[in-house]
Design a protein around this motif. Structure first.
Motif, mmCIF file in Angstrom:
data_model
loop_
_atom_site.group_PDB
_atom_site.id
_atom_site.type_symbol
_atom_site.label_atom_id
_atom_site.label_comp_id
_atom_site.label_asym_id
_atom_site.label_seq_id
_atom_site.Cartn_x
_atom_site.Cartn_y
_atom_site.Cartn_z
ATOM 1 N N PRO A 147 0.811 -1.225 0.000
ATOM 2 C CA PRO A 147 0.000 0.000 0.000
ATOM 3 C C PRO A 147 0.841 1.270 0.000
ATOM 4 O O PRO A 147 0.465 2.269 -0.615
ATOM 5 C CB PRO A 147 -0.826 -0.123 1.286
ATOM 6 C CG PRO A 147 -0.891 -1.589 1.549
ATOM 7 C CD PRO A 147 0.428 -2.131 1.093
ATOM 8 N N GLU A 148 1.997 1.241 0.675
ATOM 9 C CA GLU A 148 2.831 2.453 0.710
ATOM 10 C C GLU A 148 3.390 2.778 -0.664
ATOM 11 O O GLU A 148 3.565 3.953 -1.018
ATOM 12 C CB GLU A 148 3.962 2.295 1.734
ATOM 13 C CG GLU A 148 4.961 1.187 1.433
ATOM 14 C CD GLU A 148 4.540 -0.165 1.967
ATOM 15 O OE1 GLU A 148 5.409 -1.064 2.017
ATOM 16 O OE2 GLU A 148 3.353 -0.322 2.340
ATOM 17 N N ALA A 149 3.648 1.719 -1.487
ATOM 18 C CA ALA A 149 4.139 1.958 -2.849
ATOM 19 C C ALA A 149 3.038 2.556 -3.720
ATOM 20 O O ALA A 149 3.293 3.440 -4.546
ATOM 21 C CB ALA A 149 4.656 0.653 -3.454
ATOM 22 N N VAL A 150 1.814 2.077 -3.532
ATOM 23 C CA VAL A 150 0.684 2.628 -4.281
ATOM 24 C C VAL A 150 0.470 4.097 -3.904
ATOM 25 O O VAL A 150 0.259 4.959 -4.773
ATOM 26 C CB VAL A 150 -0.591 1.807 -3.998
ATOM 27 C CG1 VAL A 150 -1.809 2.484 -4.626
ATOM 28 C CG2 VAL A 150 -0.433 0.389 -4.530
ATOM 29 N N GLN A 152 2.703 6.164 -2.750
ATOM 30 C CA GLN A 152 3.824 6.916 -3.308
ATOM 31 C C GLN A 152 3.599 7.204 -4.791
ATOM 32 O O GLN A 152 3.874 8.302 -5.272
ATOM 33 C CB GLN A 152 5.127 6.126 -3.112
ATOM 34 C CG GLN A 152 6.366 6.758 -3.739
ATOM 35 C CD GLN A 152 6.843 8.004 -3.021
ATOM 36 O OE1 GLN A 152 6.400 8.280 -1.909
ATOM 37 N NE2 GLN A 152 7.732 8.761 -3.636
ATOM 38 N N TRP A 153 3.059 6.215 -5.503
ATOM 39 C CA TRP A 153 2.783 6.394 -6.933
ATOM 40 C C TRP A 153 1.710 7.462 -7.150
ATOM 41 O O TRP A 153 1.872 8.353 -8.003
ATOM 42 C CB TRP A 153 2.339 5.063 -7.533
ATOM 43 C CG TRP A 153 1.780 5.179 -8.922
ATOM 44 C CD1 TRP A 153 0.468 5.263 -9.286
ATOM 45 C CD2 TRP A 153 2.526 5.266 -10.145
ATOM 46 N NE1 TRP A 153 0.343 5.381 -10.635
ATOM 47 C CE2 TRP A 153 1.592 5.387 -11.200
ATOM 48 C CE3 TRP A 153 3.881 5.240 -10.451
ATOM 49 C CZ2 TRP A 153 1.977 5.484 -12.526
ATOM 50 C CZ3 TRP A 153 4.261 5.335 -11.772
ATOM 51 C CH2 TRP A 153 3.322 5.460 -12.805
ATOM 52 N N LEU A 154 0.625 7.390 -6.391
ATOM 53 C CA LEU A 154 -0.491 8.307 -6.578
ATOM 54 C C LEU A 154 -0.155 9.733 -6.163
ATOM 55 O O LEU A 154 -0.600 10.696 -6.806
ATOM 56 C CB LEU A 154 -1.706 7.813 -5.787
ATOM 57 C CG LEU A 154 -2.321 6.488 -6.239
ATOM 58 C CD1 LEU A 154 -3.424 6.056 -5.279
ATOM 59 C CD2 LEU A 154 -2.877 6.602 -7.651
ATOM 60 N N GLU A 155 0.641 9.861 -5.114
ATOM 61 C CA GLU A 155 0.885 11.197 -4.561
ATOM 62 C C GLU A 155 2.142 11.864 -5.107
ATOM 63 O O GLU A 155 2.222 13.099 -5.095
ATOM 64 C CB GLU A 155 0.973 11.112 -3.033
ATOM 65 C CG GLU A 155 -0.328 10.674 -2.376
ATOM 66 C CD GLU A 155 -0.214 10.621 -0.863
ATOM 67 O OE1 GLU A 155 0.894 10.898 -0.340
ATOM 68 O OE2 GLU A 155 -1.222 10.298 -0.199
#
Length: 348
Positions: A147-150, A152-155
């Motif tokens: 979830p932290e990678a997702v 990071q991608w979105l933000e």
């Protein structure tokens, strides 16, 4: 004469009957006379008169029957909030429960664990309905997804790509590969209740094709159907077609892909290094296909192929795929609609 039981009248009807009693009372009729004229019981007539004399015409309107909102609930407001928050934030398995989804039975067990109260399945359903919770088909997520990678991608990562694309006049493409088989039947078929419809399997050889495609939020779609194995050579061939199209439009290609092994192989990296002025490739977080708008194109194509009579040969399967892809390519509004899915609206 049978007396009319006011307890079983609708509230509007009871209100009118009370006003009728008051009109007769004001004309000087006695209670027993009003009982005879209206057919109401003595207590009903007496109560209407008493209400009028105590509070005027406004007092004649009957109060709502039944429990008031919130009366009789076993869970306190704090307990309800705790249960709602837990359902939204956790999966049953994270709480060491033997459920994969939040069913009524799972919520019933959760309430027992958190609040020490054992409710019926029906009561749990009433609570869920009151909270605005509805049964929905869940979105599948891979266990390996971080979830932290997702986040990071979105933000951070995608906004940076988008900012670079605007500054450099590049066009962002979202790419993906998919497989098409002639035995895939999708969708639902109407039939009489209790008589499940039958989909006939295709006899003979199972035929399969591959396709790679890209979509943009401006409504453009590029695609290539591959008759045979998908490998780095086919991928580079598709890259070359994207570059030619980009040069024609005067735009550099920013291509976003998933982390399929062929996307990272040495020949592909070498080719991209030689053509960095025309195309750059970026990668989605691992195990996060739902973030790719091109997945909606794949679903569109497979649904179209799967709802038609199965193609018995590879040429017919290819013709059906090409026909629908040409339809998609000629309908930019359909492609733009893929980006309206709430999960990928960030890319619109």
């Amino acid at each position: 004469m049978d007396k009319e039981d006011a307890r079983y009248q609708k509230l509007e009807q009871l209100h009118e009957r009370r006003k009728q009693v008051v009109r007769l009372h004001r004309k000087g009729y006695g209670v027993m006379a009003i009982v005879e004229l209206t057919g109401l019981s003595y207590p009903a007539v007496r109560r209407a008169i008493d209400l009028y004399e105590a509070g005027g015409a406004a007092a004649l309107k009957p109060a709502a029957r039944g429990r008031s909102p919130g009366q009789g609930r076993l869970l306190s407001a704090e307990q309800e909030e705790l249960v709602r928050r837990t359902i939204c934030d956790k999966r049953p398995e994270q709480l060491k429960m033997d459920f994969a989804l939040w069913t009524r039975a799972a919520v019933m067990q959760l309430i027992e664990q958190l609040c020490g109260l054992k409710l019926s399945v029906r009561a749990v359903g009433n609570y869920l309905k009151r909270w605005g919770f509805t049964p929905q088909k869940p979105i599948k997520r891979a266990y390996e997804q971080r979830p932290e990678a997702v986040q990071q991608w979105l933000e951070h990562e995608y906004p940076a790509i988008e900012q670079r694309a605007k500054a450099e006049g590049a066009e962002i493409h979202w790419g993906d590969e998919t497989a098409l088989v002639n035995t895939d039947v999708r969708g639902r078929s109407f039939a009489p209740r209790g008589k499940t419809p039958v989909a006939r399997a295709v006899g003979g050889t199972r035929e399969k094709l591959s396709m790679i495609s890209t979509v943009t939020n401006q409504g453009r779609a590029n695609w290539m159907i591959i008759d045979g194995a998908f490998n780095h050579e086919r991928l580079i061939e598709f890259f070359e077609a994207l570059v030619r199209d980009g040069r024609r439009l005067g735009k550099k290609v920013f291509l976003i892909l998933d982390n399929l092994g062929v996307h990272h192989c040495k020949p592909v990296k070498a080719w991209l290094a030689e053509h960095v002025a025309d195309i750059e490739v970026f990668y989605l977080p691992s195990y996060s296909p739902e973030l790719n708008p091109d997945e909606r194109l794949n679903a569109d194509l497979k649904h179209a192929i799967g709802t038609k009579v199965p193609a018995r040969t590879r040429p017919k399967l290819r013709a059906a795929a090409e026909q629908h892809m040409q339809f998609i390519e000629s309908n930019p509004q359909r492609v733009r609609a893929y980006f309206q899915d709430p999960i990928v609206r960030y890319a619109a």
